[in-house]
Design a protein around this motif. Structure first.
Motif, PDB file in Angstrom:
ATOM      1  N   ASP A 208       0.841  -1.195   0.000  1.00 43.84           N
ATOM      2  CA  ASP A 208       0.000   0.000   0.000  1.00 43.84           C
ATOM      3  C   ASP A 208       0.876   1.244   0.000  1.00 43.84           C
ATOM      4  OD1 ASP A 208      -2.312  -1.551   0.115  1.00 43.84           O
ATOM      5  OD2 ASP A 208      -2.330  -1.540   2.323  1.00 43.84           O
ATOM      6  N   GLU A 209       0.325   2.356  -0.468  1.00 46.61           N
ATOM      7  CA  GLU A 209       1.071   3.611  -0.484  1.00 46.61           C
ATOM      8  C   GLU A 209       1.531   3.958   0.923  1.00 46.61           C
ATOM      9  OE1 GLU A 209       0.574   8.252  -2.011  1.00 46.61           O
ATOM     10  OE2 GLU A 209      -1.016   6.769  -2.392  1.00 46.61           O
ATOM     11  N   GLY A 210       2.813   4.256   1.074  1.00 50.53           N
ATOM     12  CA  GLY A 210       3.367   4.589   2.377  1.00 50.53           C
ATOM     13  C   GLY A 210       3.902   3.404   3.147  1.00 50.53           C
ATOM     14  N   HIS A 211       3.551   2.190   2.704  1.00 50.43           N
ATOM     15  CA  HIS A 211       4.065   0.981   3.362  1.00 50.43           C
ATOM     16  C   HIS A 211       5.345   0.553   2.655  1.00 50.43           C
ATOM     17  CE1 HIS A 211       3.399  -3.584   4.343  1.00 50.43           C
ATOM     18  NE2 HIS A 211       4.465  -3.066   4.972  1.00 50.43           N
ATOM     19  N   THR A 212       6.418   0.424   3.390  1.00 44.95           N
ATOM     20  CA  THR A 212       7.679  -0.040   2.826  1.00 44.95           C
ATOM     21  C   THR A 212       8.197  -1.223   3.631  1.00 44.95           C
ATOM     22  OG1 THR A 212       8.947   1.548   4.134  1.00 44.95           O
ATOM     23  CG2 THR A 212       8.323   2.214   1.890  1.00 44.95           C
ATOM     24  N   VAL A 213       9.100  -1.988   3.015  1.00 43.34           N
ATOM     25  CA  VAL A 213       9.748  -3.119   3.663  1.00 43.34           C
ATOM     26  C   VAL A 213      11.248  -2.856   3.620  1.00 43.34           C
ATOM     27  CG1 VAL A 213      10.258  -5.582   3.494  1.00 43.34           C
ATOM     28  CG2 VAL A 213       7.924  -4.755   3.075  1.00 43.34           C
ATOM     29  N   GLU A 214      11.863  -2.754   4.795  1.00 38.32           N
ATOM     30  CA  GLU A 214      13.278  -2.378   4.868  1.00 38.32           C
ATOM     31  C   GLU A 214      14.114  -3.522   5.422  1.00 38.32           C
ATOM     32  OE1 GLU A 214      16.097   0.908   7.191  1.00 38.32           O
ATOM     33  OE2 GLU A 214      13.989   1.377   6.745  1.00 38.32           O
ATOM     34  N   PHE A 215      15.287  -3.726   4.809  1.00 35.68           N
ATOM     35  CA  PHE A 215      16.255  -4.660   5.390  1.00 35.68           C
ATOM     36  C   PHE A 215      17.671  -4.161   5.119  1.00 35.68           C
ATOM     37  CE2 PHE A 215      14.819  -6.419   1.306  1.00 35.68           C
ATOM     38  CZ  PHE A 215      16.005  -6.717   0.626  1.00 35.68           C
ATOM     39  N   THR A 216      18.587  -4.629   5.946  1.00 32.83           N
ATOM     40  CA  THR A 216      19.978  -4.195   5.898  1.00 32.83           C
ATOM     41  C   THR A 216      20.865  -5.361   5.487  1.00 32.83           C
ATOM     42  OG1 THR A 216      19.561  -2.602   7.657  1.00 32.83           O
ATOM     43  CG2 THR A 216      21.856  -3.155   7.221  1.00 32.83           C
ATOM     44  N   VAL A 217      21.887  -5.047   4.680  1.00 34.88           N
ATOM     45  CA  VAL A 217      22.788  -6.077   4.144  1.00 34.88           C
ATOM     46  C   VAL A 217      24.223  -5.717   4.509  1.00 34.88           C
ATOM     47  CG1 VAL A 217      23.559  -7.276   2.057  1.00 34.88           C
ATOM     48  CG2 VAL A 217      21.201  -6.427   2.212  1.00 34.88           C
ATOM     49  N   GLU A 218      24.965  -6.703   5.001  1.00 36.22           N
ATOM     50  CA  GLU A 218      26.387  -6.537   5.296  1.00 36.22           C
ATOM     51  C   GLU A 218      27.144  -7.735   4.741  1.00 36.22           C
ATOM     52  OE1 GLU A 218      27.050  -5.904   9.440  1.00 36.22           O
ATOM     53  OE2 GLU A 218      25.517  -4.345   9.605  1.00 36.22           O
ATOM     54  N   ASP A 219      28.154  -7.456   3.921  1.00 33.03           N
ATOM     55  CA  ASP A 219      28.990  -8.519   3.336  1.00 33.03           C
ATOM     56  C   ASP A 219      28.150  -9.603   2.667  1.00 33.03           C
ATOM     57  OD1 ASP A 219      31.359  -7.290   4.192  1.00 33.03           O
ATOM     58  OD2 ASP A 219      31.234  -8.268   6.146  1.00 33.03           O
ATOM     59  N   GLY A 220      27.077  -9.190   1.979  1.00 35.96           N
ATOM     60  CA  GLY A 220      26.264 -10.133   1.225  1.00 35.96           C
ATOM     61  C   GLY A 220      25.255 -10.912   2.031  1.00 35.96           C
ATOM     62  N   THR A 221      25.071 -10.556   3.301  1.00 31.69           N
ATOM     63  CA  THR A 221      24.125 -11.249   4.167  1.00 31.69           C
ATOM     64  C   THR A 221      23.125 -10.254   4.742  1.00 31.69           C
ATOM     65  OG1 THR A 221      25.717 -12.959   4.770  1.00 31.69           O
ATOM     66  CG2 THR A 221      23.871 -12.639   6.266  1.00 31.69           C
ATOM     67  N   VAL A 222      21.865 -10.625   4.774  1.00 31.74           N
ATOM     68  CA  VAL A 222      20.838  -9.782   5.384  1.00 31.74           C
ATOM     69  C   VAL A 222      20.982  -9.881   6.896  1.00 31.74           C
ATOM     70  CG1 VAL A 222      18.361  -9.403   5.648  1.00 31.74           C
ATOM     71  CG2 VAL A 222      19.282 -10.078   3.425  1.00 31.74           C
ATOM     72  N   THR A 223      21.248  -8.751   7.526  1.00 34.16           N
ATOM     73  CA  THR A 223      21.521  -8.756   8.961  1.00 34.16           C
ATOM     74  C   THR A 223      20.354  -8.267   9.807  1.00 34.16           C
ATOM     75  OG1 THR A 223      22.559  -6.576   8.735  1.00 34.16           O
ATOM     76  CG2 THR A 223      24.008  -8.507   8.634  1.00 34.16           C
ATOM     77  N   SER A 224      19.418  -7.548   9.204  1.00 28.11           N
ATOM     78  CA  SER A 224      18.228  -7.140   9.944  1.00 28.11           C
ATOM     79  C   SER A 224      17.078  -6.931   8.972  1.00 28.11           C
ATOM     80  CB  SER A 224      18.474  -5.860  10.750  1.00 28.11           C
ATOM     81  OG  SER A 224      18.669  -4.746   9.898  1.00 28.11           O
ATOM     82  N   ILE A 225      15.878  -7.255   9.421  1.00 27.51           N
ATOM     83  CA  ILE A 225      14.663  -7.092   8.626  1.00 27.51           C
ATOM     84  C   ILE A 225      13.640  -6.385   9.498  1.00 27.51           C
ATOM     85  CG2 ILE A 225      12.824  -8.253   7.346  1.00 27.51           C
ATOM     86  CD1 ILE A 225      14.738 -10.625   6.945  1.00 27.51           C
ATOM     87  N   GLU A 226      13.222  -5.200   9.071  1.00 25.62           N
ATOM     88  CA  GLU A 226      12.301  -4.408   9.883  1.00 25.62           C
ATOM     89  C   GLU A 226      10.862  -4.911   9.801  1.00 25.62           C
ATOM     90  OE1 GLU A 226      13.483  -2.097  11.906  1.00 25.62           O
ATOM     91  OE2 GLU A 226      15.479  -2.581  11.134  1.00 25.62           O
ATOM     92  N   ASP A 227      10.521  -5.552   8.704  1.00 33.38           N
ATOM     93  CA  ASP A 227       9.137  -5.975   8.464  1.00 33.38           C
ATOM     94  C   ASP A 227       8.880  -7.343   9.089  1.00 33.38           C
ATOM     95  OD1 ASP A 227       6.554  -5.603   6.697  1.00 33.38           O
ATOM     96  OD2 ASP A 227       7.274  -7.638   6.322  1.00 33.38           O
ATOM     97  N   GLU A 228       7.851  -7.436   9.892  1.00 28.76           N
ATOM     98  CA  GLU A 228       7.561  -8.679  10.618  1.00 28.76           C
ATOM     99  C   GLU A 228       7.201  -9.824   9.675  1.00 28.76           C
ATOM    100  OE1 GLU A 228       4.488 -10.333  14.093  1.00 28.76           O
ATOM    101  OE2 GLU A 228       4.619  -8.188  13.638  1.00 28.76           O
ATOM    102  N   GLY A 229       6.414  -9.531   8.644  1.00 28.62           N
ATOM    103  CA  GLY A 229       5.996 -10.580   7.719  1.00 28.62           C
ATOM    104  C   GLY A 229       7.159 -11.190   6.970  1.00 28.62           C
ATOM    105  N   LEU A 230       8.019 -10.330   6.391  1.00 31.83           N
ATOM    106  CA  LEU A 230       9.184 -10.826   5.674  1.00 31.83           C
ATOM    107  C   LEU A 230      10.130 -11.547   6.622  1.00 31.83           C
ATOM    108  CD1 LEU A 230      10.983 -11.059   3.167  1.00 31.83           C
ATOM    109  CD2 LEU A 230      11.889  -8.783   3.716  1.00 31.83           C
ATOM    110  N   ARG A 231      10.326 -10.964   7.802  1.00 35.15           N
ATOM    111  CA  ARG A 231      11.222 -11.598   8.781  1.00 35.15           C
ATOM    112  C   ARG A 231      10.747 -13.010   9.128  1.00 35.15           C
ATOM    113  NH1 ARG A 231      11.259  -7.756  12.095  1.00 35.15           N
ATOM    114  NH2 ARG A 231       9.730  -8.513  13.607  1.00 35.15           N
TER     115      ARG A 231
END
Length: 319
Positions: A208-231
């Motif tokens: 939906d408009e305004g809804h984003t899914v954020e994650f952080t990557v370090e050395d080719g690995t996802v180290t944190s996922i802000e979105d509960e569903g994706l996590r």
């Protein structure tokens, strides 16, 4: 929707994209939720060659999950394979081994009747030209940086890995494509930064408009996922496959200029000209070395892409 109404896109897939010939064998692989599309493809294919089979099995639980053994065996012995399935076979060992054996194959993961009608209503020769133009700009770069107004800022390092094209033209033995098609993509050796998805991403579909899914990557690995569903999706895969589920798997750039609106289907939306998609999970089928039963793409609708500091001219679909 009747099988008859699906005949035109089925004919595009079988004839233009796959170039099926009368002396060849063809396998249509599907599951219980994609029968209508599979039957339309079967109808067209069986009109060209008598050596056509339709294989159906229960839907899998995850994208990238291996198909049943009899299906894997059948596609290894087919000249042409079309796979409209609920869960993707693109990143499976069965698909890789079938192509290595000489099959030319197109997967249609998560395909719906509407996406089938929209996505196959395209000039695939024009899409092939868009892919060639984009590939020329990125193929030699040591660093690809992607930014977006939503907050994405991530650098990808291809290393020795090869950029690939998904043109939708699958005429040579061993070739592979998604359908609908249209992207240039790579499994980078490494990546660092932040990704903010604003388009489409499982398990949400189109955001939906305004809804984003954020994650952080370090050395080719996802180290944190802000979105509960994706996590939750990635954590579930990690319980089965270990920490490889957090692999940063893919950078892709859409080249299908016929796609002018996102519809919530990753299969179609990631092909939209000028979008970027970034995936978590399996990459062994696209030049990487991680094999896990998950491959989740997130689509950025307003990316800017730089190849070694030079801005890349992206195809325009008018999103």
């Amino acid at each position: 929707m009747t099988n008859g109404s699906l005949n035109a896109p089925a004919r595009t897939a079988v004839e233009q994209c796959m170039n099926l010939q009368s002396g060849e064998s063809c396998a249509i692989v599907t599951d219980d939720k994609r029968k209508a599309i599979a039957e339309a493809l079967y109808s067209v294919a069986s009109g060209i060659t008598d050596d056509t089979v339709l294989l159906r099995y229960p839907p899998g639980d995850q994208h990238g999950e291996e198909p049943p053994g009899p299906v894997a065996a059948a596609i290894q012995h087919s000249d042409v394979v079309l796979a409209p399935t609920t869960k993707s076979l693109s990143h499976t060992t069965a698909r890789v081994e079938a192509c290595e054996a000489g099959a030319r194959m197109a997967t249609l993961p998560g395909i719906t009747d509407g996406v089938f009608l929209m996505g196959l209503d395209a000039d695939y020769e024009a899409i092939r030209e868009e892919c060639a133009n984009l590939l020329e700009q990125v193929s030699e770069a040591e660093e690809i940086r992607v930014t977006s107004p939503q907050g994405t800022d991530i650098a990808f390092y291809p290393g020795e890995r090869e950029w690939l094209e998904d043109t939708g033209i699958v005429h040579e033995a061993g070739e592979f494509s998604n359908l609908p098609a249209g992207e240039v993509f790579i499994s980078p050796e490494s990546a660092d930064g932040t990704v903010v998805v604003d388009g489409t991403m499982m398990p949400h579909g189109q955001l939906d408009e305004g809804h984003t899914v954020e994650f952080t990557v370090e050395d080719g690995t996802v180290t944190s996922i802000e979105d509960e569903g994706l996590r939750g999706e990635v954590e579930a895969a990690a319980e089965e496959a270990g920490e490889d589920a957090y692999n940063l798997a893919e950078l892709g750039i859409g080249t299908n200029i016929a796609v002018t609106d996102l519809v919530g289907s990753v299969l179609l939306d990631e092909k939209a000209g000028g979008t970027v998609h970034i995936a978590i999970g399996d990459d062994h089928g696209i030049g990487g070395d991680i094999e896990v039963p998950i491959h989740l793409d997130g689509i950025l609708t307003e990316p800017t892409v730089y190849a070694d500091g030079e801005e890349v001219t992206l195809p325009s679909a008018g999103l």
